[in-house]
Each structure stands twice: as structure tokens, then as C-alpha cells.
Enzyme design. Structure first.
Site, PDB file in Angstrom:
ATOM      1  N   ASN A  43      12.118  37.443  12.239  1.00 41.48           N
ATOM      2  CA  ASN A  43      11.312  36.927  11.064  1.00 41.48           C
ATOM      3  C   ASN A  43      12.409  36.288  10.019  1.00 41.48           C
ATOM      4  O   ASN A  43      13.569  36.521  10.133  1.00 41.48           O
ATOM      5  CB  ASN A  43      10.766  38.234  10.199  1.00 41.48           C
ATOM      6  N   GLU A  45      12.420  35.085   6.119  1.00 40.62           N
ATOM      7  CA  GLU A  45      11.645  34.937   5.030  1.00 40.62           C
ATOM      8  C   GLU A  45      11.968  33.898   4.028  1.00 40.62           C
ATOM      9  O   GLU A  45      13.016  33.201   4.364  1.00 40.62           O
ATOM     10  CB  GLU A  45      11.981  36.257   3.965  1.00 40.62           C
ATOM     11  N   ASN A  46      11.099  33.624   2.778  1.00 38.10           N
ATOM     12  CA  ASN A  46      11.493  32.513   2.238  1.00 38.10           C
ATOM     13  C   ASN A  46      11.033  32.888   0.703  1.00 38.10           C
ATOM     14  O   ASN A  46       9.996  33.661   0.649  1.00 38.10           O
ATOM     15  CB  ASN A  46      10.591  31.352   2.771  1.00 38.10           C
ATOM     16  N   SER A  48       9.398  31.404  -1.378  1.00 34.95           N
ATOM     17  CA  SER A  48       8.043  31.019  -1.214  1.00 34.95           C
ATOM     18  C   SER A  48       7.374  31.702  -0.066  1.00 34.95           C
ATOM     19  O   SER A  48       7.348  31.133   1.052  1.00 34.95           O
ATOM     20  CB  SER A  48       7.938  29.501  -1.059  1.00 34.95           C
ATOM     21  N   TYR A  49       6.766  32.932  -0.383  1.00 33.96           N
ATOM     22  CA  TYR A  49       6.285  33.663   0.768  1.00 33.96           C
ATOM     23  C   TYR A  49       5.521  33.098   1.745  1.00 33.96           C
ATOM     24  O   TYR A  49       5.689  33.394   3.073  1.00 33.96           O
ATOM     25  CB  TYR A  49       5.554  35.044   0.246  1.00 33.96           C
ATOM     26  N   GLU A  56       7.348  36.919  15.872  1.00 31.31           N
ATOM     27  CA  GLU A  56       6.467  36.601  17.059  1.00 31.31           C
ATOM     28  C   GLU A  56       5.929  35.056  17.024  1.00 31.31           C
ATOM     29  O   GLU A  56       5.971  34.332  18.130  1.00 31.31           O
ATOM     30  CB  GLU A  56       4.936  37.431  16.852  1.00 31.31           C
ATOM     31  N   CYS A  89       1.029  41.147  12.178  1.00 35.27           N
ATOM     32  CA  CYS A  89       0.143  40.679  11.070  1.00 35.27           C
ATOM     33  C   CYS A  89      -0.980  40.155  11.523  1.00 35.27           C
ATOM     34  O   CYS A  89      -1.139  39.912  12.548  1.00 35.27           O
ATOM     35  CB  CYS A  89       0.960  40.233  10.060  1.00 35.27           C
ATOM     36  N   CYS A  92      -0.363  36.647  12.833  1.00 28.27           N
ATOM     37  CA  CYS A  92       0.545  36.570  14.309  1.00 28.27           C
ATOM     38  C   CYS A  92      -0.485  37.095  15.266  1.00 28.27           C
ATOM     39  O   CYS A  92      -0.470  36.463  16.465  1.00 28.27           O
ATOM     40  CB  CYS A  92       1.581  37.465  14.215  1.00 28.27           C
TER      41      CYS A  92
END
Length: 135
Positions: A43, A45-46, A48-49, A56, A89, A92
Site C-alpha cells: 500500500n 498512502e497519500n 490526499s486519501y 492488491e 477493501c 479492491c
């Protein structure tokens, strides 16, 4: 050491590459291909979600970028930094449903090790499928 334990050890190493400064929730994915290749994803992340990408989707995007297709995927192995079962999630699940065969084994691991073997049909029984929009 059994195969689940070996995969778990590889996922634990891979999760350290996760870029997760906001949640500190590391996720790693290994996709085993029929020809013996192993594709890795983590994963990223950012701040800005919505720009965050899950492990995945990182791994599956590479599978296709390398020229592989559904039939080339032997299994998908997923690790989440959860104490209990952590599963893909919703985004995904939908992504996986279109890019792997529905019978392809998906194994999920938590901090405690191997948790469950399933497939996308069980994880997303009423997926939105291309046939619903293609004429």
C-alpha cells in the site's frame, strides 16, 4: 516450514516497504503466477486519501503491465497489519473481481499468520460485472 509459513515470512518482509505514514497500517500482497514469477505489491498512502493505492491494486496492475492475464495467476496472498482477519477493501474486491478468475485462491494473513483461504466469489458474491454495462 510449510508453504503458508514461508509465504507469511515473505509478506512480513515485503510489508516493510509499505508507505503508510498516516495510518501506519501496512499491507502487502504477493501474486504467484503459473510460470513461477512472483509479483509484489504494497500500500502507498497519500495525504490526499483518495490518491492512496492498496497493495492488491499495486500488484495486480503490475501483473497486467507485464503482459500477464487472468489465466496466468495462480494465487493472491494478502497480509494486513491487523490483529484479526483483515480483508480487501470494497474497491479492491471490485478490482480483483475483474482481473482474476473467480476460483483463484486468495489467502489472507494477519499479524498472527495465516487466517483464511477464500476466493473473490466468496468475498464479493454480487460483484458489478462488465456484462452489466457491455452490450
Amino acid at each position: 516450514m510449510d508453504s503458508n509459513q514461508m509465504i507469511f515470512e515473505e509478506l512480513l518482509k515485503l510489508k516493510e516497504n509499505s508507505y503508510s505514514p498516516y495510518s501506519n497500517f501496512k499491507v502487502a500482497c504477493l501474486i504467484y503466477l503459473q510460470d513461477g514469477q512472483v509479483i509484489k505489491g504494497i500500500n502507498v498512502e497519500n495525504a490526499s486519501y483518495p490518491a492512496t493505492i492498496c497493495a492488491e491494486r499495486t500488484a495486480l496492475s503490475q501483473v497486467y503491465a507485464l503482459g500477464y492475464k487472468k489465466a496466468d495467476i495462480k494465487s493472491l496472498e494478502l497480509y494486513t497489519d491487523s490483529e484479526i482477519l483483515g480483508s480487501p477493501c470494497g474497491v479492491c474486491r471490485q478490482f480483483i473481481s475483474e482481473l482474476i478468475d473467480w476460483s483463484t485462491p486468495i489467502s489472507i494473513y494477519s499479524k498472527k499468520g495465516f487466517q483464511i483461504k477464500t476466493n473473490i466469489k466468496e468475498l464479493l458474491p454480487y460483484a458489478f460485472e462488465p456484462e452489466q454495462i457491455l452490450k
